[in-house]
Scaffold this active site. Structure first.
Site, PDB file in Angstrom:
ATOM      1  N   HIS A  45       0.495  14.100 -28.894  1.00 24.79           N
ATOM      2  CA  HIS A  45      -0.029  12.781 -28.510  1.00 24.79           C
ATOM      3  C   HIS A  45      -0.770  12.135 -29.680  1.00 24.79           C
ATOM      4  O   HIS A  45      -0.683  10.921 -29.881  1.00 24.79           O
ATOM      5  CB  HIS A  45      -0.974  12.901 -27.313  1.00 24.79           C
ATOM      6  CG  HIS A  45      -0.256  13.092 -26.007  1.00 24.79           C
ATOM      7  ND1 HIS A  45      -0.787  13.816 -24.970  1.00 24.79           N
ATOM      8  CD2 HIS A  45       0.946  12.639 -25.580  1.00 24.79           C
ATOM      9  CE1 HIS A  45       0.068  13.808 -23.939  1.00 24.79           C
ATOM     10  NE2 HIS A  45       1.126  13.107 -24.296  1.00 24.79           N
ATOM     11  N   ARG A  94       0.809  -1.234   0.000  1.00 30.40           N
ATOM     12  CA  ARG A  94       0.000   0.000   0.000  1.00 30.40           C
ATOM     13  C   ARG A  94       0.836   1.275   0.000  1.00 30.40           C
ATOM     14  O   ARG A  94       0.372   2.340   0.392  1.00 30.40           O
ATOM     15  CB  ARG A  94      -0.951   0.046   1.189  1.00 30.40           C
ATOM     16  CG  ARG A  94      -1.985  -1.048   1.152  1.00 30.40           C
ATOM     17  CD  ARG A  94      -3.204  -0.650   1.960  1.00 30.40           C
ATOM     18  NE  ARG A  94      -4.173  -1.725   1.935  1.00 30.40           N
ATOM     19  CZ  ARG A  94      -4.183  -2.726   2.806  1.00 30.40           C
ATOM     20  NH1 ARG A  94      -3.290  -2.783   3.754  1.00 30.40           N
ATOM     21  NH2 ARG A  94      -5.090  -3.655   2.704  1.00 30.40           N
ATOM     22  N   ASN A 105       0.979  20.985 -21.098  1.00 27.49           N
ATOM     23  CA  ASN A 105       0.511  20.231 -22.267  1.00 27.49           C
ATOM     24  C   ASN A 105       0.792  20.957 -23.583  1.00 27.49           C
ATOM     25  O   ASN A 105       0.390  20.490 -24.650  1.00 27.49           O
ATOM     26  CB  ASN A 105      -0.992  19.952 -22.167  1.00 27.49           C
ATOM     27  CG  ASN A 105      -1.294  18.958 -21.070  1.00 27.49           C
ATOM     28  OD1 ASN A 105      -0.477  18.091 -20.773  1.00 27.49           O
ATOM     29  ND2 ASN A 105      -2.442  19.104 -20.442  1.00 27.49           N
ATOM     30  N   HIS A 154       8.470  10.622 -28.466  1.00 27.21           N
ATOM     31  CA  HIS A 154       7.650  11.630 -27.802  1.00 27.21           C
ATOM     32  C   HIS A 154       8.135  13.051 -28.115  1.00 27.21           C
ATOM     33  O   HIS A 154       7.351  13.909 -28.509  1.00 27.21           O
ATOM     34  CB  HIS A 154       7.667  11.367 -26.299  1.00 27.21           C
ATOM     35  CG  HIS A 154       6.846  12.328 -25.508  1.00 27.21           C
ATOM     36  ND1 HIS A 154       5.475  12.355 -25.580  1.00 27.21           N
ATOM     37  CD2 HIS A 154       7.203  13.327 -24.649  1.00 27.21           C
ATOM     38  CE1 HIS A 154       5.015  13.317 -24.788  1.00 27.21           C
ATOM     39  NE2 HIS A 154       6.046  13.921 -24.209  1.00 27.21           N
ATOM     40  N   GLU A 211      11.176  18.965 -24.457  1.00 28.85           N
ATOM     41  CA  GLU A 211      10.458  19.433 -23.259  1.00 28.85           C
ATOM     42  C   GLU A 211      11.104  20.715 -22.703  1.00 28.85           C
ATOM     43  O   GLU A 211      10.427  21.544 -22.101  1.00 28.85           O
ATOM     44  CB  GLU A 211      10.427  18.365 -22.162  1.00 28.85           C
ATOM     45  CG  GLU A 211       9.817  17.031 -22.568  1.00 28.85           C
ATOM     46  CD  GLU A 211       8.284  17.026 -22.681  1.00 28.85           C
ATOM     47  OE1 GLU A 211       7.629  17.967 -22.188  1.00 28.85           O
ATOM     48  OE2 GLU A 211       7.758  16.066 -23.275  1.00 28.85           O
ATOM     49  N   ARG A 261      -1.079  23.790 -14.368  1.00 33.77           N
ATOM     50  CA  ARG A 261      -0.354  22.592 -14.758  1.00 33.77           C
ATOM     51  C   ARG A 261      -0.670  22.190 -16.193  1.00 33.77           C
ATOM     52  O   ARG A 261       0.153  21.583 -16.871  1.00 33.77           O
ATOM     53  CB  ARG A 261      -0.672  21.446 -13.790  1.00 33.77           C
ATOM     54  CG  ARG A 261       0.206  20.253 -14.025  1.00 33.77           C
ATOM     55  CD  ARG A 261       0.157  19.296 -12.850  1.00 33.77           C
ATOM     56  NE  ARG A 261       0.931  18.119 -13.187  1.00 33.77           N
ATOM     57  CZ  ARG A 261       1.332  17.211 -12.318  1.00 33.77           C
ATOM     58  NH1 ARG A 261       1.029  17.343 -11.063  1.00 33.77           N
ATOM     59  NH2 ARG A 261       2.030  16.181 -12.705  1.00 33.77           N
ATOM     60  N   HIS A 312       1.470  19.127 -26.719  1.00 35.79           N
ATOM     61  CA  HIS A 312       1.146  17.720 -26.465  1.00 35.79           C
ATOM     62  C   HIS A 312      -0.207  17.288 -27.029  1.00 35.79           C
ATOM     63  O   HIS A 312      -0.440  16.103 -27.215  1.00 35.79           O
ATOM     64  CB  HIS A 312       1.191  17.425 -24.963  1.00 35.79           C
ATOM     65  CG  HIS A 312       2.597  17.285 -24.439  1.00 35.79           C
ATOM     66  ND1 HIS A 312       3.526  18.301 -24.537  1.00 35.79           N
ATOM     67  CD2 HIS A 312       3.242  16.247 -23.848  1.00 35.79           C
ATOM     68  CE1 HIS A 312       4.667  17.888 -23.994  1.00 35.79           C
ATOM     69  NE2 HIS A 312       4.522  16.647 -23.577  1.00 35.79           N
ATOM     70  N   LYS A 370       9.340  23.473 -13.890  1.00 34.11           N
ATOM     71  CA  LYS A 370       8.284  22.478 -13.692  1.00 34.11           C
ATOM     72  C   LYS A 370       7.834  22.455 -12.236  1.00 34.11           C
ATOM     73  O   LYS A 370       6.639  22.346 -11.948  1.00 34.11           O
ATOM     74  CB  LYS A 370       8.734  21.088 -14.154  1.00 34.11           C
ATOM     75  CG  LYS A 370       7.616  20.088 -13.990  1.00 34.11           C
ATOM     76  CD  LYS A 370       7.539  18.992 -15.000  1.00 34.11           C
ATOM     77  CE  LYS A 370       6.200  18.248 -14.814  1.00 34.11           C
ATOM     78  NZ  LYS A 370       6.246  16.864 -15.253  1.00 34.11           N
ATOM     79  N   LYS A 421       3.764  11.605 -11.018  1.00 37.08           N
ATOM     80  CA  LYS A 421       2.944  10.681 -11.800  1.00 37.08           C
ATOM     81  C   LYS A 421       3.670   9.356 -11.968  1.00 37.08           C
ATOM     82  O   LYS A 421       4.836   9.327 -12.351  1.00 37.08           O
ATOM     83  CB  LYS A 421       2.677  11.252 -13.191  1.00 37.08           C
ATOM     84  CG  LYS A 421       1.731  12.427 -13.207  1.00 37.08           C
ATOM     85  CD  LYS A 421       1.508  12.840 -14.654  1.00 37.08           C
ATOM     86  CE  LYS A 421       0.533  13.982 -14.776  1.00 37.08           C
ATOM     87  NZ  LYS A 421       0.320  14.340 -16.183  1.00 37.08           N
ATOM     88  N   GLU A 452      -3.398  18.766 -11.701  1.00 38.95           N
ATOM     89  CA  GLU A 452      -3.681  19.111 -13.083  1.00 38.95           C
ATOM     90  C   GLU A 452      -4.959  19.918 -13.315  1.00 38.95           C
ATOM     91  O   GLU A 452      -5.724  19.609 -14.205  1.00 38.95           O
ATOM     92  CB  GLU A 452      -3.792  17.810 -13.885  1.00 38.95           C
ATOM     93  CG  GLU A 452      -3.663  18.020 -15.364  1.00 38.95           C
ATOM     94  CD  GLU A 452      -2.751  16.957 -15.962  1.00 38.95           C
ATOM     95  OE1 GLU A 452      -2.788  16.838 -17.157  1.00 38.95           O
ATOM     96  OE2 GLU A 452      -1.992  16.297 -15.232  1.00 38.95           O
TER      97      GLU A 452
HETATM   98 ZN    ZN Z   1       5.983  15.404 -22.769  1.00 37.24          ZN
END
Ligand code: ZN
Ligand code: ADP
Length: 374
Positions: free
Chosen positions: A257, A126, A250, A270, A190, A246, A253, A232, A148, A242
């Site tokens: 994506h 946990r 993106n 990426h 990035e 935040r 992105h 960041k 994340k 988010e």
């Molecule tokens: Zn990225």
């Protein structure tokens, strides 16, 4: 030159430090000993990174008084899946004597290791404490801040995961020397993103130092990493899950994506997809008068100077489906971040600032994608 900079990621009771330097793998032990005094650490890494860096990191942990074990899994994004997660967590739980809640996980590797080992740490017993020792530029400037963790599912990337903050991050820019150049370039995308949305002077720095950065000069990379981590960290602080600010991360992105998904994961990197996404977003922004034509050109030029693509033709291996405007638009409308079919775009407002727009028309998107084909 040991530590160049220490950046604090401010997250109420879970704040942690990111140490950035050159030749600082020996700092992992002291950082770990603070979190797991006289305890036990399990390094989770991949098959490429293990022979390069598991030894110096283990030594540092042992010197700090920890008992150390190493688990690895095969390198490559295709292994960031439930099967590998299951295998790693079962091996962790099978260690003898059994691990307990005081066992510290050390994620040593690129973004794939950070995500998978982080998810193992989030779920084993946990939740175990973990520290990240990133070894790719992308992981340094992106995954090391934000908390994340995830693995990919057949239905999409990063769909199985948890928010789990590390207790510390130790970044050694010297390890980027062994990184394949394409992986370094991947991370530079990035950095350009952070510069465009938050810091115009960082864009100047990247422009001036592009050759040094591409040749993996450790000191220059350490400076670059420290500035990006600080950006960041500032964006993420106070906006952990988010909601507002935040979302600026993106930038590039939304389309990026879609290009990755349409191209088939693994076919396009990426950073390359995000570079094209940033070019398209800048096109839309310039069309709206949010940035000047000169500023738009400047972003394209800095990307090119870093060997990142600015047109589909710069990626000769890109499958035709990944360049098809209608298909890209459809994928964007199904993105998990699209609300009610409205595609939200992060656009630069001058260089060094950004805002979110949910009124970008289908026509604006189509023309921006078509511009990438020109
Ligand atoms: Zn990225
Ligand atoms: P990312 O950080 O881009 O998400 P990965 O974690 O998959 O991606 O790392 C990219 C590749 O580089 C993998 O094959 C990984 O094993 C390898 N790698 C990671 N760090 C290093 C390094 N410092 N030197 C050499 N290879 C590395």
């Amino acid at each position: 030159m040991p530590i160049v900079e220490t950046i604090v990621v401010e997250l109420a009771d879970r704040s942690y430090e990111v140490q950035v330097g050159v030749g600082v793998l020996a700092e992992v032990g002291p950082a770990a000993a603070e979190v797991a005094p006289a305890g036990r650490a399990v390094i989770i890494t991949d098959s490429n990174v293990r022979p390069l860096y598991a030894e110096p990191v283990s030594r540092s942990l042992v010197s700090a008084g920890l008992r150390v074990e190493v688990l690895d899994f095969p390198a490559g994004e295709e292994h960031k899946d439930l099967a590998t997660y299951g295998d790693v967590i079962n091996r962790l739980l099978g260690l003898s004597p059994p691990i307990d809640r005081a066992t510290l996980i050390v994620a040593l590797g690129g973004g794939v290791v950070g995500d998978l080992a982080g998810f193992v740490a989030a779920t084993a017993l946990r939740g175990l404490e973990f520290i990240i020792v990133p070894t790719t530029l992308l992981a340094d400037v992106d995954a090391s801040v934000g908390g994340k963790t995830a693995v990919d599912a057949p239905a999409g990337k990063n769909l199985i995961g948890a928010f789990h903050q590390p207790r510390a991050v130790v970044i050694d820019a010297a390890v980027l020397k062994t990184l394949p150049p394409a992986e370094l370039i991947n991370g530079l995308a990035e950095c350009v993103k952070h510069a465009v949305i938050r810091d115009r002077s960082l864009l100047d720095f990247i422009e001036r130092q592009a050759p040094a950065l591409l040749s993996a000069e450790a000191e220059m990379l350490a400076k670059l990493i420290a500035r990006n981590v600080a950006i960041k960290a500032a964006v993420v602080a106070g906006d952990e899950r988010e909601a507002g600010e935040r979302a600026h991360l993106n930038f590039g992105h939304t389309l990026g994506h879609a290009i990755e998904a349409a191209g088939g994961y693994g076919r396009v990197r990426h950073g390359q997809a995000v570079a094209l996404g940033m070019v398209a977003a800048c096109r839309i922004a310039a069309g709206r008068g949010l940035i000047t034509a000169d500023e738009e050109r400047r972003v394209r030029e800095v990307l090119s100077a870093l060997s990142l693509p600015v047109r589909f033709a710069d990626l000769p291996d890109l499958p035709a489906e990944a360049c098809e405007p209608g298909r890209l638009r459809e994928i964007m409308a199904h993105d998990k971040k699209a609300r009610g079919g409205v595609v939200r775009f992060v656009l630069p407002v001058g260089l060094g600032r950004a805002a979110i727009f949910d009124d970008v028309t289908g026509q604006e998107v189509l023309s921006a994608i078509e511009a990438l084909s020109g």
